[in-house]
Motif scaffolding. Structure first.
Motif, PDB file in Angstrom:
ATOM      1  N   UNK A  25      18.234  48.808 -28.841  1.00 15.00           N
ATOM      2  CA  UNK A  25      17.738  50.012 -29.502  1.00 15.00           C
ATOM      3  C   UNK A  25      17.211  50.886 -28.372  1.00 15.00           C
ATOM      4  N   UNK A  26      17.943  51.955 -28.121  1.00 15.53           N
ATOM      5  CA  UNK A  26      17.672  52.817 -26.967  1.00 15.53           C
ATOM      6  C   UNK A  26      17.696  51.953 -25.714  1.00 15.53           C
ATOM      7  N   UNK A  27      16.595  51.825 -25.009  1.00 17.71           N
ATOM      8  CA  UNK A  27      16.588  51.036 -23.778  1.00 17.71           C
ATOM      9  C   UNK A  27      15.939  49.663 -23.961  1.00 17.71           C
ATOM     10  N   UNK A  28      15.692  49.270 -25.206  1.00 14.79           N
ATOM     11  CA  UNK A  28      15.041  47.990 -25.490  1.00 14.79           C
ATOM     12  C   UNK A  28      16.073  46.942 -25.914  1.00 14.79           C
ATOM     13  N   UNK A  29      15.849  45.711 -25.472  1.00 15.74           N
ATOM     14  CA  UNK A  29      16.704  44.575 -25.807  1.00 15.74           C
ATOM     15  C   UNK A  29      16.029  43.752 -26.895  1.00 15.74           C
ATOM     16  N   UNK A  30      16.730  43.526 -27.982  1.00 17.02           N
ATOM     17  CA  UNK A  30      16.233  42.733 -29.106  1.00 17.02           C
ATOM     18  C   UNK A  30      17.004  41.422 -29.148  1.00 17.02           C
ATOM     19  N   UNK A  31      16.280  40.330 -29.286  1.00 19.22           N
ATOM     20  CA  UNK A  31      16.878  39.010 -29.399  1.00 19.22           C
ATOM     21  C   UNK A  31      16.253  38.321 -30.609  1.00 19.22           C
ATOM     22  N   UNK A  32      17.094  38.028 -31.597  1.00 25.64           N
ATOM     23  CA  UNK A  32      16.623  37.395 -32.829  1.00 25.64           C
ATOM     24  C   UNK A  32      17.196  35.988 -32.899  1.00 25.64           C
ATOM     25  N   UNK A  33      16.312  35.031 -33.146  1.00 23.61           N
ATOM     26  CA  UNK A  33      16.719  33.645 -33.330  1.00 23.61           C
ATOM     27  C   UNK A  33      16.479  33.262 -34.777  1.00 23.61           C
ATOM     28  N   UNK A  34      17.457  32.565 -35.349  1.00 31.52           N
ATOM     29  CA  UNK A  34      17.287  32.034 -36.699  1.00 31.52           C
ATOM     30  C   UNK A  34      17.418  30.519 -36.633  1.00 31.52           C
ATOM     31  N   UNK A  35      16.392  29.834 -37.094  1.00 31.89           N
ATOM     32  CA  UNK A  35      16.343  28.374 -37.121  1.00 31.89           C
ATOM     33  C   UNK A  35      16.629  27.904 -38.550  1.00 31.89           C
ATOM     34  N   UNK A  36      17.726  27.163 -38.771  1.00 32.46           N
ATOM     35  CA  UNK A  36      18.076  26.758 -40.132  1.00 32.46           C
ATOM     36  C   UNK A  36      17.394  25.481 -40.618  1.00 32.46           C
ATOM     37  N   UNK A  37      16.793  24.698 -39.711  1.00 27.29           N
ATOM     38  CA  UNK A  37      16.201  23.424 -40.110  1.00 27.29           C
ATOM     39  C   UNK A  37      15.062  23.657 -41.102  1.00 27.29           C
ATOM     40  N   UNK A  38      15.021  22.837 -42.113  1.00 30.12           N
ATOM     41  CA  UNK A  38      14.042  23.039 -43.178  1.00 30.12           C
ATOM     42  C   UNK A  38      12.613  23.062 -42.647  1.00 30.12           C
ATOM     43  N   UNK A  87      10.920  30.715 -20.690  1.00 29.53           N
ATOM     44  CA  UNK A  87      10.386  30.189 -21.952  1.00 29.53           C
ATOM     45  C   UNK A  87      11.424  29.287 -22.618  1.00 29.53           C
ATOM     46  N   UNK A  88      12.661  29.780 -22.698  1.00 29.49           N
ATOM     47  CA  UNK A  88      13.719  28.989 -23.331  1.00 29.49           C
ATOM     48  C   UNK A  88      14.011  27.726 -22.523  1.00 29.49           C
ATOM     49  N   UNK A  89      13.993  27.823 -21.191  1.00 28.63           N
ATOM     50  CA  UNK A  89      14.202  26.640 -20.346  1.00 28.63           C
ATOM     51  C   UNK A  89      13.141  25.588 -20.622  1.00 28.63           C
ATOM     52  N   UNK A  90      11.901  26.027 -20.713  1.00 27.71           N
ATOM     53  CA  UNK A  90      10.807  25.089 -20.968  1.00 27.71           C
ATOM     54  C   UNK A  90      10.950  24.426 -22.340  1.00 27.71           C
ATOM     55  N   UNK A  91      11.289  25.215 -23.351  1.00 24.81           N
ATOM     56  CA  UNK A  91      11.477  24.652 -24.692  1.00 24.81           C
ATOM     57  C   UNK A  91      12.642  23.667 -24.714  1.00 24.81           C
ATOM     58  N   UNK A  92      13.709  23.986 -23.979  1.00 22.46           N
ATOM     59  CA  UNK A  92      14.844  23.063 -23.875  1.00 22.46           C
ATOM     60  C   UNK A  92      14.427  21.759 -23.207  1.00 22.46           C
ATOM     61  N   UNK A  93      13.645  21.865 -22.139  1.00 20.10           N
ATOM     62  CA  UNK A  93      13.162  20.670 -21.437  1.00 20.10           C
ATOM     63  C   UNK A  93      12.295  19.799 -22.334  1.00 20.10           C
ATOM     64  N   UNK A  94      11.621  20.430 -23.288  1.00 20.70           N
ATOM     65  CA  UNK A  94      10.778  19.688 -24.225  1.00 20.70           C
ATOM     66  C   UNK A  94      11.571  19.164 -25.422  1.00 20.70           C
ATOM     67  N   UNK A  95      12.872  19.474 -25.485  1.00 19.58           N
ATOM     68  CA  UNK A  95      13.739  18.926 -26.526  1.00 19.58           C
ATOM     69  C   UNK A  95      13.815  19.702 -27.819  1.00 19.58           C
ATOM     70  N   UNK A  96      13.353  20.933 -27.833  1.00 19.78           N
ATOM     71  CA  UNK A  96      13.384  21.744 -29.055  1.00 19.78           C
ATOM     72  C   UNK A  96      14.743  22.402 -29.271  1.00 19.78           C
ATOM     73  N   UNK A  97      15.257  22.367 -30.476  1.00 22.87           N
ATOM     74  CA  UNK A  97      16.442  23.106 -30.935  1.00 22.87           C
ATOM     75  C   UNK A  97      17.447  23.369 -29.812  1.00 22.87           C
ATOM     76  N   UNK A  98      17.985  22.303 -29.263  1.00 22.20           N
ATOM     77  CA  UNK A  98      18.820  22.381 -28.074  1.00 22.20           C
ATOM     78  C   UNK A  98      19.984  23.365 -28.211  1.00 22.20           C
ATOM     79  N   UNK A  99      20.739  23.283 -29.281  1.00 21.75           N
ATOM     80  CA  UNK A  99      21.906  24.151 -29.454  1.00 21.75           C
ATOM     81  C   UNK A  99      21.500  25.624 -29.503  1.00 21.75           C
ATOM     82  N   UNK A 100      20.526  25.927 -30.317  1.00 18.17           N
ATOM     83  CA  UNK A 100      20.066  27.313 -30.493  1.00 18.17           C
ATOM     84  C   UNK A 100      19.465  27.865 -29.208  1.00 18.17           C
ATOM     85  N   UNK A 101      18.595  27.115 -28.577  1.00 22.39           N
ATOM     86  CA  UNK A 101      17.926  27.607 -27.371  1.00 22.39           C
ATOM     87  C   UNK A 101      18.873  27.696 -26.182  1.00 22.39           C
TER      88      UNK A 101
END
Length: 127
Positions: free
Chosen positions: A46-59, A85-99
């Motif tokens: 949006x103009x010069x801003x980058x938007x990144x949306x994540x959707x987590x399907x797990x209940x 941030x995403x690297x750290x979350x991956x290292x901690x084992x969170x939502x591997x595919x999504x992250x």
């Protein structure tokens, strides 16, 4: 984005989990996913801003998160921070595919940032 529903992680990087706002934003930019059984990594500008949306399907973790890097082509350090941030979350084992997808998307934007800066700001000084 309304500042009342976002948290700044840095001066140019914010996150929100306000699903009403995120869904409105996705609909406004014609980026709304059609299914909610799979994870989604959605990015747009949006103009010069980058938007990144994540959707987590797990209940247990179901829902949206939206990150915004303001003037992303200039604020590359904020993109690097988001990637970390995403690297750290991956290292901690969170939502591997999504992250992994989110990490890759941010990495791609970092690699293109100088070129996109030239397009957005008509500034070739960094080349």
């Amino acid at each position: 984005m309304d500042s009342s529903n976002r948290t700044y992680l840095t001066s140019n990087l914010s996150i929100t989990i306000d699903e009403s706002h995120i869904i409105d934003c996705l609909v406004d930019h014609e980026e709304m996913p059609v299914d909610f059984e799979n994870n989604h990594v959605i990015s747009f500008y949006v103009k010069s801003d980058f938007y990144l949306v994540l959707y987590f399907p797990e209940w247990k973790d179901r829902g949206f998160q939206m990150y915004v890097v303001e003037d992303f082509s200039v604020n590359i350090d904020d993109l690097l921070y988001l990637k970390e941030i995403f690297s750290q979350l991956l290292n901690e084992g969170y939502s591997t595919d999504l992250l992994t997808k989110a990490h890759y998307r941010v990495d791609s934007i970092i690699l293109m940032a100088k070129t996109l800066r030239a397009v957005i700001h008509n500034d070739l000084a960094d080349f």
